[in-house]
Design an enzyme around this catalytic site. Structure first.
Site, PDB file in Angstrom:
ATOM      1  N   GLY A  47      -5.343  19.736 -21.630  1.00  0.00           N
ATOM      2  CA  GLY A  47      -6.576  19.254 -22.159  1.00  0.00           C
ATOM      3  C   GLY A  47      -7.675  18.839 -21.038  1.00  0.00           C
ATOM      4  O   GLY A  47      -7.158  18.099 -20.037  1.00  0.00           O
ATOM      5  N   GLN A  52     -13.955  13.478 -17.456  1.00  0.00           N
ATOM      6  CA  GLN A  52     -13.198  13.741 -16.216  1.00  0.00           C
ATOM      7  C   GLN A  52     -13.710  14.725 -15.374  1.00  0.00           C
ATOM      8  O   GLN A  52     -13.162  14.691 -14.270  1.00  0.00           O
ATOM      9  CB  GLN A  52     -11.881  14.523 -16.797  1.00  0.00           C
ATOM     10  CG  GLN A  52     -11.071  13.431 -17.914  1.00  0.00           C
ATOM     11  CD  GLN A  52      -9.729  13.779 -18.062  1.00  0.00           C
ATOM     12  OE1 GLN A  52      -9.645  14.854 -19.117  1.00  0.00           O
ATOM     13  NE2 GLN A  52      -8.644  14.026 -17.371  1.00  0.00           N
ATOM     14  N   CYS A 102      -2.124  12.936 -17.291  1.00  0.00           N
ATOM     15  CA  CYS A 102      -3.694  12.870 -17.399  1.00  0.00           C
ATOM     16  C   CYS A 102      -3.873  13.346 -16.120  1.00  0.00           C
ATOM     17  O   CYS A 102      -3.622  12.837 -15.054  1.00  0.00           O
ATOM     18  CB  CYS A 102      -4.295  11.544 -17.650  1.00  0.00           C
ATOM     19  SG  CYS A 102      -6.229  11.916 -17.848  1.00  0.00           S
ATOM     20  N   LEU A 103      -4.845  14.344 -15.862  1.00  0.00           N
ATOM     21  CA  LEU A 103      -5.277  15.035 -14.806  1.00  0.00           C
ATOM     22  C   LEU A 103      -6.077  13.814 -13.821  1.00  0.00           C
ATOM     23  O   LEU A 103      -6.121  13.935 -12.600  1.00  0.00           O
ATOM     24  CB  LEU A 103      -6.299  16.265 -14.965  1.00  0.00           C
ATOM     25  CG  LEU A 103      -5.542  17.558 -15.521  1.00  0.00           C
ATOM     26  CD1 LEU A 103      -6.459  18.341 -16.031  1.00  0.00           C
ATOM     27  CD2 LEU A 103      -4.438  17.809 -14.614  1.00  0.00           C
ATOM     28  N   HIS A 144      -5.589  12.112 -27.192  1.00  0.00           N
ATOM     29  CA  HIS A 144      -5.840  11.637 -25.690  1.00  0.00           C
ATOM     30  C   HIS A 144      -7.252  11.915 -25.223  1.00  0.00           C
ATOM     31  O   HIS A 144      -7.886  11.181 -24.432  1.00  0.00           O
ATOM     32  CB  HIS A 144      -4.842  12.376 -24.891  1.00  0.00           C
ATOM     33  CG  HIS A 144      -4.668  12.172 -23.494  1.00  0.00           C
ATOM     34  ND1 HIS A 144      -3.859  11.656 -22.845  1.00  0.00           N
ATOM     35  CD2 HIS A 144      -5.683  12.512 -22.486  1.00  0.00           C
ATOM     36  CE1 HIS A 144      -4.235  11.710 -21.540  1.00  0.00           C
ATOM     37  NE2 HIS A 144      -5.196  12.187 -21.302  1.00  0.00           N
ATOM     38  N   GLU A 145      -7.567  13.254 -25.599  1.00  0.00           N
ATOM     39  CA  GLU A 145      -8.927  13.793 -25.092  1.00  0.00           C
ATOM     40  C   GLU A 145     -10.238  13.242 -25.752  1.00  0.00           C
ATOM     41  O   GLU A 145     -11.194  12.757 -25.102  1.00  0.00           O
ATOM     42  CB  GLU A 145      -9.163  15.484 -25.266  1.00  0.00           C
ATOM     43  CG  GLU A 145      -8.202  16.248 -24.819  1.00  0.00           C
ATOM     44  CD  GLU A 145      -7.873  15.766 -22.984  1.00  0.00           C
ATOM     45  OE1 GLU A 145      -8.786  15.625 -22.586  1.00  0.00           O
ATOM     46  OE2 GLU A 145      -6.544  16.125 -22.641  1.00  0.00           O
ATOM     47  N   HIS A 148     -11.136   9.692 -24.071  1.00  0.00           N
ATOM     48  CA  HIS A 148     -11.697   9.929 -22.920  1.00  0.00           C
ATOM     49  C   HIS A 148     -13.269   9.657 -23.058  1.00  0.00           C
ATOM     50  O   HIS A 148     -14.058   9.216 -22.283  1.00  0.00           O
ATOM     51  CB  HIS A 148     -11.682  11.179 -22.364  1.00  0.00           C
ATOM     52  CG  HIS A 148     -10.163  11.382 -21.236  1.00  0.00           C
ATOM     53  ND1 HIS A 148     -10.073  10.626 -20.170  1.00  0.00           N
ATOM     54  CD2 HIS A 148      -9.158  12.194 -21.376  1.00  0.00           C
ATOM     55  CE1 HIS A 148      -8.981  11.002 -19.356  1.00  0.00           C
ATOM     56  NE2 HIS A 148      -8.424  11.769 -20.211  1.00  0.00           N
TER      57      HIS A 148
HETATM   58 NI    NI Z   1      -6.537  12.656 -19.670  1.00  0.00          NI
END
Ligand code: NI
Length: 187
Positions: A47, A52, A102-103, A144-145, A148
């Site tokens: 995701g 991000q 996480c990216l 999680h998303e 953000h």
């Molecule tokens: Ni993340």
């Protein structure tokens, strides 16, 4: 289409509360979402949330590719999904603990406690309503998303969780920690 630069932990855009999307069907938002999917395909991952990619707006994308399904009872592939201006609600009291990366925090992962079951709704870039009820890995990704969009990164959700389960992916793998496994629902 373009591959977007990912903000990494330490960048203030990841800590702010994102703004609602005024027009989810606008060309700018359609382009952003297309670019986010292209970026996710390029980097790999489940995701991606707009903050991000340095855009502080309330939207995220996710999917679970068949080859990434972890083998837990509730795991299943999820098609590309876009959720703009999401509303998230928790269903029931059950919790889970599962590995997350996480990216924006490259190279690391941790076992993070989450709600087992959630419901989400929003709209897509056609203005159509998007709703879903999710459990397990799917529910963890959505939480999680969504986080953000409120400036919350997964280490902030670890609470009293054991930091033994927080480390570099490569070294955790060497130590025999499974990559995808998550707990069954915890009452
Ligand atoms: Ni993340």
């Amino acid at each position: 289409m373009a591959i977007l630069k990912i903000a990494r932990m330490g960048h203030p855009v990841l800590l702010q509360t994102a703004d609602p999307v005024a027009d989810p069907t606008s060309p700018e938002i359609r382009r952003l979402v297309a670019d986010m999917f292209e970026t996710l395909d390029d980097i790999g991952g489940a995701g991606l949330a707009a903050p991000q990619v340095h855009v502080p707006l309330r939207l995220f994308i996710f999917r679970i590719r068949p080859e990434r399904v972890g083998g837990d009872a509730d795991d299943r592939p999820i098609a590309n999904t876009t959720v703009i201006n999401p509303v998230l609600s928790f269903i029931g009291e059950q919790r889970q603990i599962g590995w997350e990366g996480c990216l924006s925090i490259p190279g690391l992962r941790a076992a993070v406690p989450r709600a087992w079951r959630v419901r989400y709704e929003g709209v897509d870039t056609d203005g159509n309503k998007v709703t879903g009820e999710a459990t397990g890995a799917h529910a963890a990704i959505v939480q999680h998303e969504y986080d953000h969009l409120d400036g919350i990164l997964y280490p902030m959700r670890m609470g009293g969780a054991d930091f033994v389960h927080f480390g570099f992916t490569e070294d955790l793998a060497k130590a025999g920690q499974p990559e995808f496994r998550r707990s069954a629902p915890i009452a």
